[in-house]
Design an enzyme around this catalytic site. Structure first.
Site, PDB file in Angstrom:
ATOM      1  N   HIS A 710      -2.123  -0.090   3.417  1.00  0.00           N
ATOM      2  CA  HIS A 710      -1.014  -0.451   2.127  1.00  0.00           C
ATOM      3  C   HIS A 710      -0.035  -1.174   2.886  1.00  0.00           C
ATOM      4  O   HIS A 710       0.972  -1.460   2.323  1.00  0.00           O
ATOM      5  CB  HIS A 710      -0.421   0.858   1.838  1.00  0.00           C
ATOM      6  CG  HIS A 710      -1.379   1.721   1.154  1.00  0.00           C
ATOM      7  ND1 HIS A 710      -2.289   2.464   1.641  1.00  0.00           N
ATOM      8  CD2 HIS A 710      -1.390   1.961  -0.287  1.00  0.00           C
ATOM      9  CE1 HIS A 710      -3.019   3.137   0.615  1.00  0.00           C
ATOM     10  NE2 HIS A 710      -2.412   2.841  -0.505  1.00  0.00           N
ATOM     11  N   CYS A 742      -8.228   3.530   3.491  1.00  0.00           N
ATOM     12  CA  CYS A 742      -8.385   3.279   2.106  1.00  0.00           C
ATOM     13  C   CYS A 742      -9.060   2.127   1.941  1.00  0.00           C
ATOM     14  O   CYS A 742      -9.504   1.566   2.751  1.00  0.00           O
ATOM     15  CB  CYS A 742      -6.956   3.721   1.203  1.00  0.00           C
ATOM     16  SG  CYS A 742      -7.305   4.154  -0.499  1.00  0.00           S
TER      17      CYS A 742
END
Length: 772
Positions: A710, A742
């Site tokens: 992120h 992720c």
């Protein structure tokens, strides 16, 4: 004369908690990302933001909202804004030598070698907030510029406005100890230091002309100990002590206030905002039990602010009629900020008109609130057409053949306990999988998606509009898969993915292929920062008509000897990241989705796929806010996962993935999933989850993330190696995988490529210490 007509003079000012920030064309996303890329100046970005606020004021007032919120707009996140407003800026960000705006964004995204704040889910929603960092040395200082400027902006434009801030109790309880904090430090111990700063903000808003100020305290709908309730009472006693100040309104949402309700009712605040939808409907009885709020203002959340179904206006009016006798003034509103729903259902011109009338997005919800306010002021006779339209929409949905599929319901009813259990114990499965896969210690993989380039998005758009044919589209996707597989092989990854170039979103992609789901074209909702998603709408029973992932998974596997994972989104996440139907229990819907996924997994396995990943990042997200409701939820949620995955052979390895949530409370449920391998977010918390799993004696294989996707930062080889060593300090090497936090969809190809190469190099650096 009805009760509503008798009381209408004292009640019925339509209001809101907050409104979507992005603009109808996601102008905020484009402006912020343009600023990050250097294409947009700071002045241009702030100008876009000001225009979006003006548009929101005009829209909401045009729908009949008479008191608008201010301060709810954010360039990134409202909790981050609160941290800035109280001076809770970490020393590493202050020392970075950046301007104010760049420091703000560095807290959100990181900068150079400066780590960002941790990110986690906002209660049981899919919105992510930045977690403030506090320590015993934190010195707060007020900065009211944003709040006063946005209030003044609205006031000068002629609107009645109410500033909204995250309250002091929620701010502290949603924060975490900073890395430099003393062991055992609790942020709530800073309350006495923080309250004068909130008092200063309140005073600045008074000077700006605010009559009311709203403090959001959503943490109070969770089970809180007596110490928190006592702190709440003290906080609002002190904030209300000033002889001259704005009136104070404390707001809660997402669930019932419980023990916090009498605490706030006994405080000197002039008003409360309560949710009366879903599980929070019990607020009505609780309010009656304490004798109501006879001399106070009550903002009544009777329109569901989190889902997209048209309100039952008759039911909402019935609730309001009861509340009229319990409060000095009752003003209708949505249950929470409309941040959690798309902007305008009228933009969805591709939907069946029958279905479109069932829907209510932010703009429609403001109109529903205005109708309710008018009914309170003028009586039901003033809104007869609107009430009739509401009844007709509800009847249309209840009687529609689109909502029920007898075959699906019969199959669900036939499910047995054996269907939700893999027949072999984990130890037997693990041995079979090791023999089949032949992986080294610390096997490397990614979570699934690779960067979604502008070329890929353009190809999907061209396919939708007919400018690109099916053959051309297939060739474009195959070329991307070839590139992704080749890169992974060159980088030295052990278990590969096809990169998901054909997928627009991990939920929407499947929803578009499953019966029962509806897709929107403009239904964007903020997930975090500039990341927006279009949650599907689950309107009917769920069925799978054909394989959904088989073609591309099989193609990728044909390009390599290394195993390629089949990639699916789990049943709980399909619900959590969709707007779900509210006419049957979630458990029933989850079972329907699970059976569709079970069929997909069977097809993948039959095609030779040895590893299947069923992502459940939302398992923790849907956890009920009240502890009493959690066991039942976790039972059906984990059963749905096992129903989806329980039909595979022993040597087929089932992975799952979770990200950005507090996992400690659900470690038992994670084990109950019976997945062979689980990957989790761990980079920002410096492997905290690895220690938690070790402390809980979690027995299966784990991939704690070593790369925070992120943030645009590319972690160094040594940084990743250090995280791996930390993980190895908690978990044995034979049960440890190496992967990012992720999927890589939001990163650029350059960022993702460099980070994965460093991840592989770090693994090669650490493996010799294991004797391999």
């Amino acid at each position: 004369m009805t009760e509503i007509q008798t009381a209408r003079a004292a009640h019925g000012r339509a209001t809101l908690h907050g409104y979507p920030r992005q603009g109808h064309g996601r102008e905020l996303k484009k402006a912020v990302e343009g600023y990050w890329a250097g294409r947009v100046t700071e002045g241009e970005l702030l100008g876009t933001a000001a225009q979006l606020r003006a548009d929101a004021r005009r829209e909401t007032a045009g729908s009949g909202i008479e008191e608008i919120p201010t301060g709810d707009f954010s360039l990134y996140d409202h909790v981050l804004d609160t941290a800035w407003a109280v001076g809770a800026v970490p020393a590493r960000h202050r020392a970075a030598g950046l301007g104010e705006l760049d420091t703000y964004f560095a807290m959100a995204r990181g900068a150079a070698d400066v780590q960002p704040l941790e990110m986690t889910k906002w209660f049981d929603t899919n919105y992510h907030y930045l977690v403030p960092e506090l320590s015993q040395d934190t010195v707060f200082s007020p900065d009211s510029r944003k709040q006063t400027a946005e209030f003044t902006e609205a006031r000068d434009a002629g609107y009645a406005a109410r500033p909204v801030l995250l309250g002091p109790i929620s701010f502290l309880l949603l924060s975490k100890p900073a890395p430099e904090a003393s062991p055992g430090f609790e942020p709530l111990t800073l309350l006495d230091r923080l309250l004068p700063v909130y008092a200063s903000l309140l005073d600045d808003l008074r000077e700006a002309g605010a009559e009311w100020v709203q403090f959001d305290e959503p943490v109070l709908v969770q089970d809180q100990p007596g110490a928190v309730l006592s702190a709440t009472a003290r906080a609002y006693r002190e904030l209300c002590a000033a002889p001259v100040r704005p009136k104070v309104l404390v707001a809660s949402y997402f669930d019932a206030l419980g023990d916090a309700l009498p605490v706030l009712a006994d405080s000197p605040v002039e008003g409360l905002a309560l949710d009366f939808t879903g599980p929070a409907a019990s607020n009505l009885e609780a309010l009656a039990a304490i004798g109501g709020l006879p001399d106070r203002r009550l903002i009544a959340g009777v329109v569901d602010g989190r889902n997209v179904w048209a309100a039952d206006l008759e039911r909402a009016l019935s609730t309001l009629a009861t509340l009229l006798g319990l409060a000095g003034r009752v003003d209708p509103s949505p249950s929470c900020s409309l941040l959690h729903v798309p902007l305008d259902a009228a933009a969805e011109r591709d939907l069946d008109p029958q279905v479109a009338r069932w829907l209510s997005f932010a703009r429609q919800k403001t109109a529903e609130v205005a109708v309710l306010a008018r009914a309170l002021r003028e009586g039901r006779d003033a809104v007869v057409p609107q009430l009739a339209a509401s009844r007709a929409a509800l009847a249309s949905r209840a009687g529609s053949a689109l909502t029920r599929d007898a075959a699906v319901r019969d199959r669900c009813a036939a499910v047995t306990g054996a269907d939700t259990r893999r027949p072999q114990p984990y130890e037997e499965r693990a041995a079979a999988q090791r023999a089949r896969l032949g992986l080294p210690l610390l096997p490397t993989t990614t979570i699934g998606s690779f960067p979604q380039t502008s070329e890929l998005r353009a190809a999907r758009a061209a396919l939708r509009t007919g400018r690109l044919g099916e053959d051309g589209y297939r060739e474009r996707i195959e070329r991307e898969i070839r590139n992704v597989v080749a890169f992974q092989e060159k980088a030295g990854l052990d278990v590969l993915v096809h990169g998901e170039p054909e997928r627009n979103d991990m939920v929407q992609y499947f929803a578009e292929q499953l019966g029962g789901f509806l897709a929107t074209r403009h239904g964007w909702v903020q997930s975090y920062g500039t990341r927006y998603v279009r949650p599907p709408i689950l309107a009917g029973d769920v069925s799978r008509h054909a394989p959904m992932t088989l073609t591309w998974t099989r193609y990728a596997q044909s390009l390599t000897e290394r195993p390629v994972k089949g990639m699916l989104t789990g049943p709980v996440t399909m619900l959590a990241w969709s707007f779900v139907r509210d006419d049957q229990p979630l458990a029933d819907t989850a079972r329907q989705v699970a059976l569709a996924l079970r069929d997909e997994i069977a097809d993948l396995e039959a095609a030779g796929t040895a590893v299947v990943q069923v992502d459940e990042p939302a398992l923790r997200e849907l956890l009920p806010l009240r502890r009493a409701a959690r066991p039942a939820y976790l039972e059906w949620a984990t059963e749905a996962f096992r129903l989806a995955t329980g039909g595979v052979r022993a040597d087929t390895q089932i992975h799952t993935h979770m990200c950005y949530a507090e996992f400690g409370e659900i470690l038992g449920a994670i084990e109950a999933l019976d997945a062979d391998v689980i990957s989790l977010e761990a980079a920002r918390s410096r492997m905290g989850i690895a220690r938690e799993l070790a402390d809980a004696d979690y027995p299966r294989e784990v991939g704690p993330g070593v790369y925070d996707i992120h943030s645009p930062r590319v972690p160094s080889v040594e940084e990743i190696a250090d995280l791996l060593r930390r993980a190895l300090g908690a978990l044995p090497p034979e049960r440890l995988w190496v992967n990012p936090d992720c999927g890589l969809k939001t990163r650029s190809p350059e960022e993702a490529g460099a980070a994965l190469e460093n991840m592989s190099a770090a693994t090669q650096r650490v493996r010799p210490s294991l004797g391999v």
